[in-house]
Write a protein that holds these residues in place. Sequence first.
Motif, PDB file in Angstrom:
ATOM      1  N   MET A   1     -10.286  -6.163   5.928  1.00  0.00           N
ATOM      2  CA  MET A   1      -9.838  -4.672   5.997  1.00  0.00           C
ATOM      3  C   MET A   1     -10.102  -4.391   4.074  1.00  0.00           C
ATOM      4  O   MET A   1      -9.674  -4.861   3.449  1.00  0.00           O
ATOM      5  N   SER A   2     -10.401  -2.654   4.374  1.00  0.00           N
ATOM      6  CA  SER A   2     -10.699  -2.845   2.165  1.00  0.00           C
ATOM      7  C   SER A   2      -8.625  -1.813   2.396  1.00  0.00           C
ATOM      8  O   SER A   2      -8.336  -1.978   3.511  1.00  0.00           O
ATOM      9  N   ILE A   3      -8.640  -1.300   1.540  1.00  0.00           N
ATOM     10  CA  ILE A   3      -7.685  -1.275   0.768  1.00  0.00           C
ATOM     11  C   ILE A   3      -6.873   0.222   1.814  1.00  0.00           C
ATOM     12  O   ILE A   3      -5.712   0.543   2.219  1.00  0.00           O
ATOM     13  N   HIS A   4      -8.382   1.401   2.434  1.00  0.00           N
ATOM     14  CA  HIS A   4      -7.966   2.367   3.086  1.00  0.00           C
ATOM     15  C   HIS A   4      -7.905   2.147   4.270  1.00  0.00           C
ATOM     16  O   HIS A   4      -6.835   2.748   4.595  1.00  0.00           O
ATOM     17  N   GLY A   5      -7.808   0.643   5.011  1.00  0.00           N
ATOM     18  CA  GLY A   5      -8.174   0.955   6.022  1.00  0.00           C
ATOM     19  C   GLY A   5      -6.229  -0.243   6.528  1.00  0.00           C
ATOM     20  O   GLY A   5      -5.638   0.447   7.356  1.00  0.00           O
ATOM     21  N   TRP A   6      -6.066  -0.815   5.436  1.00  0.00           N
ATOM     22  CA  TRP A   6      -4.483  -1.578   5.555  1.00  0.00           C
ATOM     23  C   TRP A   6      -3.718   0.181   4.816  1.00  0.00           C
ATOM     24  O   TRP A   6      -2.925  -0.210   5.705  1.00  0.00           O
ATOM     25  N   ILE A   7      -4.030   0.915   4.092  1.00  0.00           N
ATOM     26  CA  ILE A   7      -3.162   2.115   4.105  1.00  0.00           C
ATOM     27  C   ILE A   7      -3.060   3.209   5.491  1.00  0.00           C
ATOM     28  O   ILE A   7      -1.814   3.383   6.325  1.00  0.00           O
ATOM     29  N   ALA A   8      -4.354   3.201   6.513  1.00  0.00           N
ATOM     30  CA  ALA A   8      -4.156   3.820   7.418  1.00  0.00           C
ATOM     31  C   ALA A   8      -3.744   3.292   8.612  1.00  0.00           C
ATOM     32  O   ALA A   8      -2.949   3.692   9.551  1.00  0.00           O
ATOM     33  N   LEU A   9      -3.408   1.229   8.465  1.00  0.00           N
ATOM     34  CA  LEU A   9      -3.052   0.798   9.855  1.00  0.00           C
ATOM     35  C   LEU A   9      -0.864   1.119   9.463  1.00  0.00           C
ATOM     36  O   LEU A   9      -0.609   0.791  10.363  1.00  0.00           O
ATOM     37  N   THR A  10      -1.037   1.302   7.881  1.00  0.00           N
ATOM     38  CA  THR A  10       0.658   0.481   7.425  1.00  0.00           C
ATOM     39  C   THR A  10       1.041   2.473   8.075  1.00  0.00           C
ATOM     40  O   THR A  10       1.983   2.820   8.531  1.00  0.00           O
ATOM     41  N   ILE A  11       0.474   3.507   7.423  1.00  0.00           N
ATOM     42  CA  ILE A  11       0.806   4.680   8.189  1.00  0.00           C
ATOM     43  C   ILE A  11       0.557   5.514   9.520  1.00  0.00           C
ATOM     44  O   ILE A  11       1.631   5.727   9.739  1.00  0.00           O
ATOM     45  N   GLY A  12      -0.288   4.805   9.882  1.00  0.00           N
ATOM     46  CA  GLY A  12      -0.272   4.477  11.571  1.00  0.00           C
ATOM     47  C   GLY A  12       0.741   3.768  12.219  1.00  0.00           C
ATOM     48  O   GLY A  12       1.566   4.790  13.366  1.00  0.00           O
ATOM     49  N   THR A  13       1.247   2.123  11.926  1.00  0.00           N
ATOM     50  CA  THR A  13       2.378   2.343  12.347  1.00  0.00           C
ATOM     51  C   THR A  13       3.523   2.466  12.279  1.00  0.00           C
ATOM     52  O   THR A  13       4.537   3.014  13.164  1.00  0.00           O
ATOM     53  N   LEU A  14       3.559   3.467  10.623  1.00  0.00           N
ATOM     54  CA  LEU A  14       4.946   4.095  10.425  1.00  0.00           C
ATOM     55  C   LEU A  14       5.283   5.433  11.671  1.00  0.00           C
ATOM     56  O   LEU A  14       6.307   5.555  11.919  1.00  0.00           O
ATOM     57  N   LEU A  15       4.282   6.156  10.951  1.00  0.00           N
ATOM     58  CA  LEU A  15       3.927   7.279  11.844  1.00  0.00           C
ATOM     59  C   LEU A  15       4.336   7.074  13.871  1.00  0.00           C
ATOM     60  O   LEU A  15       5.118   7.475  14.705  1.00  0.00           O
ATOM     61  N   SER A  16       3.840   5.647  14.320  1.00  0.00           N
ATOM     62  CA  SER A  16       4.270   5.722  15.703  1.00  0.00           C
ATOM     63  C   SER A  16       5.290   5.361  15.913  1.00  0.00           C
ATOM     64  O   SER A  16       6.984   5.086  17.003  1.00  0.00           O
ATOM     65  N   LEU A  17       6.199   4.383  14.466  1.00  0.00           N
ATOM     66  CA  LEU A  17       7.605   3.549  15.234  1.00  0.00           C
ATOM     67  C   LEU A  17       8.540   5.214  14.692  1.00  0.00           C
ATOM     68  O   LEU A  17       9.681   5.103  15.827  1.00  0.00           O
TER      69      LEU A  17
END
Length: 76
Positions: free
Chosen positions: A30-46
């Motif tokens: 994944m690019s850095i944008h994918g990692w950022i989206a994954l991190t934000i999505g995980t934190l928002l879900s939690l």
Amino acid sequence: MKVFLLTMSLGGILAAVMFGVLTDWDASAMSIHGWIALTIGTLLSLAVGGGLMALVFHSARQGYDDRAELELEDKD
């Protein structure tokens, strides 16, 4: 027999994962944008899950989940 089949299937999955890890196989680059989206999505879900659980406990403690009872007056 069920335990044996479950152990074998989970062992096979573990072996496949270990093979991928040990051979440095990365099919999900994944690019850095994918990692950022994954991190934000995980934190928002939690955060949403934690907030909903907090509301459930608050509702239960305040008595909002109690059974509603209708009190009728006697016409005697």
